[in-house]
Design a protein around this motif. Structure first.
Motif, mmCIF file in Angstrom:
data_model
loop_
_atom_site.group_PDB
_atom_site.id
_atom_site.type_symbol
_atom_site.label_atom_id
_atom_site.label_comp_id
_atom_site.label_asym_id
_atom_site.label_seq_id
_atom_site.Cartn_x
_atom_site.Cartn_y
_atom_site.Cartn_z
ATOM 1 N N VAL A 165 13.471 5.989 -5.633
ATOM 2 C CA VAL A 165 12.076 5.707 -5.974
ATOM 3 C C VAL A 165 11.176 6.853 -5.511
ATOM 4 O O VAL A 165 11.159 7.212 -4.334
ATOM 5 N N SER A 166 10.443 7.418 -6.450
ATOM 6 C CA SER A 166 9.442 8.438 -6.140
ATOM 7 C C SER A 166 8.099 7.758 -5.915
ATOM 8 O O SER A 166 7.767 6.786 -6.606
ATOM 9 N N VAL A 167 7.318 8.275 -4.983
ATOM 10 C CA VAL A 167 6.034 7.666 -4.635
ATOM 11 C C VAL A 167 4.967 8.754 -4.499
ATOM 12 O O VAL A 167 5.171 9.734 -3.769
ATOM 13 N N PHE A 168 3.855 8.585 -5.205
ATOM 14 C CA PHE A 168 2.654 9.373 -4.957
ATOM 15 C C PHE A 168 1.634 8.433 -4.320
ATOM 16 O O PHE A 168 1.398 7.327 -4.820
ATOM 17 N N TYR A 169 1.028 8.864 -3.211
ATOM 18 C CA TYR A 169 0.078 7.995 -2.519
ATOM 19 C C TYR A 169 -1.132 8.796 -2.052
ATOM 20 O O TYR A 169 -1.053 10.012 -1.860
ATOM 21 N N TRP A 170 -2.243 8.091 -1.904
ATOM 22 C CA TRP A 170 -3.494 8.721 -1.510
ATOM 23 C C TRP A 170 -4.448 7.656 -0.978
ATOM 24 O O TRP A 170 -4.211 6.455 -1.107
ATOM 25 N N VAL A 171 -5.547 8.119 -0.368
ATOM 26 C CA VAL A 171 -6.568 7.220 0.173
ATOM 27 C C VAL A 171 -7.881 7.507 -0.528
ATOM 28 O O VAL A 171 -8.262 8.673 -0.708
ATOM 29 N N ASP A 172 -8.566 6.456 -0.929
ATOM 30 C CA ASP A 172 -9.872 6.578 -1.568
ATOM 31 C C ASP A 172 -10.826 5.646 -0.825
ATOM 32 O O ASP A 172 -10.790 4.433 -1.017
ATOM 33 N N GLY A 173 -11.662 6.202 0.035
ATOM 34 C CA GLY A 173 -12.532 5.367 0.861
ATOM 35 C C GLY A 173 -11.713 4.585 1.876
ATOM 36 O O GLY A 173 -10.938 5.148 2.639
ATOM 37 N N SER A 174 -11.858 3.259 1.859
ATOM 38 C CA SER A 174 -11.115 2.410 2.797
ATOM 39 C C SER A 174 -9.855 1.823 2.167
ATOM 40 O O SER A 174 -9.211 0.964 2.764
ATOM 41 N N THR A 175 -9.493 2.293 0.962
ATOM 42 C CA THR A 175 -8.347 1.743 0.245
ATOM 43 C C THR A 175 -7.266 2.798 0.062
ATOM 44 O O THR A 175 -7.556 3.940 -0.291
ATOM 45 N N ALA A 176 -6.028 2.400 0.321
ATOM 46 C CA ALA A 176 -4.872 3.289 0.109
ATOM 47 C C ALA A 176 -4.126 2.832 -1.126
ATOM 48 O O ALA A 176 -3.956 1.631 -1.365
ATOM 49 N N TYR A 177 -3.664 3.793 -1.919
ATOM 50 C CA TYR A 177 -2.922 3.521 -3.142
ATOM 51 C C TYR A 177 -1.566 4.215 -3.080
ATOM 52 O O TYR A 177 -1.435 5.308 -2.513
ATOM 53 N N ALA A 178 -0.555 3.579 -3.672
ATOM 54 C CA ALA A 178 0.770 4.203 -3.770
ATOM 55 C C ALA A 178 1.373 3.821 -5.105
ATOM 56 O O ALA A 178 1.556 2.638 -5.403
ATOM 57 N N LEU A 179 1.684 4.817 -5.904
ATOM 58 C CA LEU A 179 2.294 4.608 -7.221
ATOM 59 C C LEU A 179 3.786 4.912 -7.106
ATOM 60 O O LEU A 179 4.172 6.008 -6.683
ATOM 61 N N SER A 180 4.620 3.950 -7.466
ATOM 62 C CA SER A 180 6.068 4.082 -7.293
ATOM 63 C C SER A 180 6.787 3.941 -8.625
ATOM 64 O O SER A 180 6.404 3.122 -9.467
ATOM 65 N N GLY A 181 7.858 4.719 -8.791
ATOM 66 C CA GLY A 181 8.650 4.615 -10.003
ATOM 67 C C GLY A 181 9.917 5.433 -9.899
ATOM 68 O O GLY A 181 9.983 6.398 -9.129
ATOM 69 N N GLU A 182 10.908 5.067 -10.698
ATOM 70 C CA GLU A 182 12.168 5.802 -10.726
ATOM 71 C C GLU A 182 12.122 6.794 -11.878
ATOM 72 O O GLU A 182 12.782 6.614 -12.907
ATOM 73 N N LEU A 183 11.300 7.829 -11.698
ATOM 74 C CA LEU A 183 11.169 8.872 -12.701
ATOM 75 C C LEU A 183 10.849 10.180 -12.003
ATOM 76 O O LEU A 183 10.593 10.208 -10.792
ATOM 77 N N ASP A 184 10.859 11.266 -12.744
ATOM 78 C CA ASP A 184 10.732 12.576 -12.106
ATOM 79 C C ASP A 184 9.315 12.771 -11.570
ATOM 80 O O ASP A 184 8.353 12.111 -11.977
ATOM 81 N N ARG A 185 9.226 13.723 -10.654
ATOM 82 C CA ARG A 185 7.983 13.948 -9.926
ATOM 83 C C ARG A 185 6.821 14.317 -10.841
ATOM 84 O O ARG A 185 5.711 13.809 -10.679
ATOM 85 N N GLU A 186 7.061 15.196 -11.807
ATOM 86 C CA GLU A 186 5.973 15.661 -12.668
ATOM 87 C C GLU A 186 5.402 14.531 -13.517
ATOM 88 O O GLU A 186 4.187 14.415 -13.666
ATOM 89 N N ARG A 187 6.272 13.692 -14.057
ATOM 90 C CA ARG A 187 5.776 12.591 -14.879
ATOM 91 C C ARG A 187 5.013 11.580 -14.021
ATOM 92 O O ARG A 187 3.977 11.060 -14.437
ATOM 93 N N LEU A 188 5.536 11.298 -12.822
ATOM 94 C CA LEU A 188 4.849 10.361 -11.948
ATOM 95 C C LEU A 188 3.485 10.912 -11.523
ATOM 96 O O LEU A 188 2.512 10.165 -11.437
ATOM 97 N N LEU A 189 3.421 12.198 -11.263
ATOM 98 C CA LEU A 189 2.132 12.809 -10.909
ATOM 99 C C LEU A 189 1.142 12.667 -12.046
ATOM 100 O O LEU A 189 -0.045 12.382 -11.826
ATOM 101 N N ASN A 190 1.594 12.837 -13.289
ATOM 102 C CA ASN A 190 0.719 12.675 -14.446
ATOM 103 C C ASN A 190 0.137 11.259 -14.502
ATOM 104 O O ASN A 190 -1.057 11.063 -14.762
ATOM 105 N N VAL A 191 0.990 10.266 -14.220
ATOM 106 C CA VAL A 191 0.516 8.871 -14.207
ATOM 107 C C VAL A 191 -0.423 8.646 -13.031
ATOM 108 O O VAL A 191 -1.444 7.959 -13.159
ATOM 109 N N ALA A 192 -0.103 9.209 -11.866
ATOM 110 C CA ALA A 192 -0.954 9.043 -10.678
ATOM 111 C C ALA A 192 -2.348 9.590 -10.942
ATOM 112 O O ALA A 192 -3.355 8.988 -10.525
#
Length: 252
Positions: A216-243
């Motif tokens: 599972v690849s995960v891109f995560y970040w914080v926006d204000g007081s909320t943290a987000y994490a996008l997870s998926g079984e796909l390559d890094r570049e495609r997941l970054l595009n979705v993130a």
């Protein structure tokens, strides 16, 4: 004579993961898991959870017992009394670790968040009937409910432009409060999940960060007081595009 294998409960699977079953029972479960990929995935997630707990608390078990909670040995106390006291102390230390918040021993967000998100992804994406708690056909209700529980306005970004459609979402337990998960699916059946938790303070990890938890690849970040994490079984570049599409959907 029927050769149909029995089914097993989550309690059986936890006992299997914890190695508390006799060899015959373990063999039955292993045979059953071969024909139940969803259950096998849950077992893998339970093992991952055990590893996270060991990583978090094994060191605590080696800490000396604070002097203020030590009690003199009493002649009328047997070994069972001391065993109970030891168990109580371990539980108390573990609970204390959980509520310390921003103390020096608290695990950083960069470790906790991607592991939590990836574990939730691995547990729920294999599900067929119960992948989400509330479906996308009740999206307005889902957003209102999760917003109330998390204490902030929650919205699921629309990702059709990058090939994914919202399936629904669910409420999850977070590290120190409620969290949420949205699930998306593309036309080939591939699923992505967006995990979010709120109540963060003094976090500066605002840039996109990448982690890999097994497959599972995960891109995560914080926006204000909320943290987000996008997870998926796909390559890094495609997941970054979705993130990036998720970020734009949350911050139009």
């Amino acid at each position: 004579m029927s050769t149909e294998l029995p089914t097993f409960t989550d309690a059986d699977l936890h006992a299997y993961v914890d190695q508390r079953l006799d060899p015959a029972r373990r063999a039955q479960i292993e045979a059953w898991l071969e024909g139940n990929p969803a259950a096998a995935e849950r077992v893998r997630a339970y093992r991952e959870q055990n590893e996270l707990l060991h990583a978090a608390f094994d060191g605590v078990l080696e800490e000396p017992v604070p002097e203020r909670v030590q009690r003199p040995r009493s002649a009328r106390w047997g070994w069972m009394n001391y065993g109970g006291l030891a168990a109580t102390l371990v539980l108390g230390v573990a609970l204390g670790w959980l509520v310390r918040g921003e103390s020096q021993r608290a695990l950083p967000l960069s470790i906790v968040l991607p592991k939590q998100a990836a574990l939730a992804h691995m547990v729920y994406t294999p599900e067929v009937m119960h992948a989400v708690e509330v479906g996308a056909d009740q999206e307005a209700h889902l957003m209102k409910w999760l917003s109330k529980r998390l204490g902030v306005k929650v919205q699921a970004p629309q990702l059709q432009a990058v090939g994914f459609t919202l399936e629904g979402g669910r409420l999850l337990p977070g590290e120190d409060g409620p969290a949420a998960q949205f699930m998306y699916r593309d036309t080939a059946g591939l699923r992505l999940t967006l995990y979010l938790r709120t109540g963060l303070h003094n976090n500066r990890e605002t840039a996109f960060r990448y982690a890999k938890e097994d497959a599972v690849s995960v891109f995560y970040w914080v926006d204000g007081s909320t943290a987000y994490a996008l997870s998926g079984e796909l390559d890094r570049e495609r997941l970054l595009n979705v993130a990036q599409a998720v970020y734009k959907g949350i911050n139009p």
